[in-house]
Design an enzyme around this catalytic site. Structure first.
Site, short mmCIF file in Angstrom:
data_model
loop_
_atom_site.label_atom_id
_atom_site.label_comp_id
_atom_site.label_asym_id
_atom_site.label_seq_id
_atom_site.Cartn_x
_atom_site.Cartn_y
_atom_site.Cartn_z
N GLY A 1 7.45 48.42 38.87
CA GLY A 1 8.35 49.11 38.04
C GLY A 1 7.76 49.33 36.67
N LYS B 1 6.79 54.58 46.33
CA LYS B 1 5.51 53.65 46.81
C LYS B 1 5.57 54.08 48.48
CE LYS B 1 9.29 51.33 46.50
NZ LYS B 1 10.20 51.08 45.43
N LYS C 1 3.60 48.19 48.44
CA LYS C 1 3.05 48.15 46.87
C LYS C 1 1.63 47.34 47.27
CE LYS C 1 7.66 47.76 45.07
NZ LYS C 1 8.66 46.70 44.57
N ILE D 1 5.78 47.27 34.83
CA ILE D 1 4.74 46.77 34.52
C ILE D 1 3.43 47.48 34.48
CG2 ILE D 1 3.20 44.59 35.03
CD1 ILE D 1 5.47 43.50 36.53
N GLU E 1 1.94 55.13 38.52
CA GLU E 1 2.05 53.76 37.63
C GLU E 1 3.69 53.15 38.01
OE1 GLU E 1 -0.18 52.05 35.24
OE2 GLU E 1 0.91 50.78 36.25
N1 HSE Z 1 13.33 46.97 45.94
C1 HSE Z 1 12.39 46.65 44.94
C2 HSE Z 1 12.65 45.23 44.64
C3 HSE Z 1 12.58 47.44 43.79
O1 HSE Z 1 13.33 44.64 44.90
O2 HSE Z 1 11.64 44.80 44.04
C4 HSE Z 1 11.76 48.94 43.98
O3 HSE Z 1 10.43 48.76 44.14
#
Ligand code: HSE
Length: 445
Positions: A131, A102, A202, A133, A126
């Site tokens: 993750g 990301k 994200k 989902i 994706e």
């Molecule tokens: N560091 C991220 C989290 C996980 O805590 O959700 C990887 O994207």
């Protein structure tokens, strides 16, 4: 085997991906046509938990992105470089890309997708958000008939875990973060998570897909959770809210989007209020679908590898269909880059060229929660009310229940207000003699 994978990275996600690809029984039969052909790692000395056939693993990552036999490069090494350069080289060599990165996509998506469109290859991501989902393909495909109004996510498991524990145990942010680090739920350097930067990457990606334009990462407002005190958690609870780090992309006016990450008071009745621990959820609102929520594990080997493999399958499926009609393809000789974009499946590729206009935060209209420490004397609440009134900030509730070191603790919740007006009111309030400090200011969903 029909499709050859060059896997870059054999850490948590790379290992999870290899495990799925090496054990296709009971999964989609197309997996039987996918071969892990080469695997690139930084060090050959590290102990691995996956058994790979001899001779696959190399530290020469460049040779993988240049290997004429490799069809799909799966980049799960993370970090900005050399991941970005390797992806660009792979694209230049005509390889399709599957990435979980990301950070690289949010920063260099423009460059990477422009190169991919010119080369006529797919870049699939994706695993980059949420993750395991499925949310990227749903936004690209299943929700394609909707006008999207908003995407609101809990997309960082570390911060959701910390906030959930602060809520259930009443501890301080600092103590729970330290414990989360000991337990392996937070990184040794937790900055990207606790300051909202990971969630910022994200939501930039989700906003781009939901609203059909590119997003400049510097336009994404990011605020983390480190200033949230146990007192805020307790007040939120009393007022009927729970505090969550939300990543929000919302069409506020037809021409303006807001794309932001910040902690928010979420009404306990809201679907996102019950997402606890390391779980992630993304609530999409569109017309005509209304609300739809995606929920699951946002990190970890299995869930993230599940998303990576779904991308590999999508590419393999398209390539397989293309191979079947290759006769037709060879007749229509694709030569220039424009026709190369057109050769891509429009529901899998990314064709956004324009940047979205992102509204400045002062223009945001939202409710606020603010906690003040003041001298405990007559007229203080009146003065607060007057300063808010001077800037057209209407108050929904004012409570004074606690004391901290002889200072009264006053909590205010506003009605919907323009953020710029609220900030001006706070400037005036900070200068009032009776005000000691304003320890927290949070938005209310
Ligand atoms: N560091 C991220 C989290 C996980 O805590 O959700 C990887 O994207």
């Amino acid at each position: 085997m029909a499709f050859k994978i060059g896997l870059l990275g054999l850490g948590t996600v790379g290992t999870g991906t290899a495990q799925i690809l090496l054990d296709s029984n009971g999964r989609n039969p197309l997996l039987e046509e996918i071969e892990i052909y080469r695997v690139g790692v930084r060090s050959l000395d590290k102990a691995r938990t996956v058994q790979l056939p001899d001779g696959l693993v190399t530290t020469d990552l460049e040779s993988i992105v240049q290997d004429p036999e490799v069809d799909i490069v799966v980049e799960v090494m993370g970090g900005l470089e050399p991941a970005r350069s390797l992806m660009l080289k792979a694209i230049a060599n005509g390889k399709h890309i599957v990435t979980a990165n990301k950070a690289a996509i949010a920063r260099y998506g423009d460059e990477i997708f422009t190169a991919a469109n010119a080369a006529g290859v797919y870049v699939m991501l994706e695993a980059a958000v949420g993750g395991g989902i499925p949310v990227i393909q749903p936004l690209k495909q299943s929700l394609g008939g909707n006008r999207i109004h908003s995407v609101i996510g809990i997309v960082n498991g570390t911060t959701n875990y910390i906030l959930t524990r602060m809520q259930t145990e009443g501890g301080s942010f600092k103590d729970i973060l330290a414990d989360a680090q000991k337990l392996g739920y937070a990184e040794a350097d937790p900055t990207a998570d606790v300051d909202g930067l990971d969630a910022g990457d994200k939501i930039a990606i989700l906003a781009s897909l939901a609203f059909g334009g590119r997003i400049k990462l510097q336009d994404v407002y990011c605020e983390g959770i480190s200033q949230i005190g146990a007192a805020d958690i307790a007040y939120a609870e009393k007022l009927g809210f729970t505090i969550k780090l939300l990543a929000v992309a919302k069409r506020d006016t037809p021409s303006h989007l807001s794309v932001r990450v910040h902690p928010s008071l979420v009404p306990k009745t809201h679907p996102l209020a019950s997402i606890s621990g390391v779980y992630n959820a993304i609530l999409v609102e569109g017309e005509p679908i209304g609300q739809v929520m995606f929920y699951g594990r946002g990190a970890g080997a299995g869930p993230t590898a599940s998303a990576v493999v779904s991308d590999i399958l999508n590419i393999a499926a398209v390539l397989k269909a293309e191979k079947a009609s290759s006769q037709h393809k060879s007749e229509s000789k694709i030569e220039n880059s424009k026709s190369k974009i057109e050769s891509l499946h429009p529901l899998l590729s990314c064709s956004h060229q324009e940047y979205c206009a992102i509204a400045p935060m002062e223009e945001l209209v939202t409710r606020f929660y603010a906690r003040f420490l003041t001298k405990d004397r007559p007229g203080v609440i009146g003065k607060l009310g007057t300063s808010f009134g001077n800037h057209s900030v209407s108050l929904e509730s004012v409570v004074q229940t606690g004391f901290q070191d002889e200072l009264a603790e006053i909590v205010v919740v506003t009605h919907d207000v323009r953020e710029g007006n609220f900030r001006h009111a706070l400037e005036e309030i900070r200068n009032l003699e009776a005000i000691d400090s304003i320890p927290s200011i949070l938005r209310v969903l």
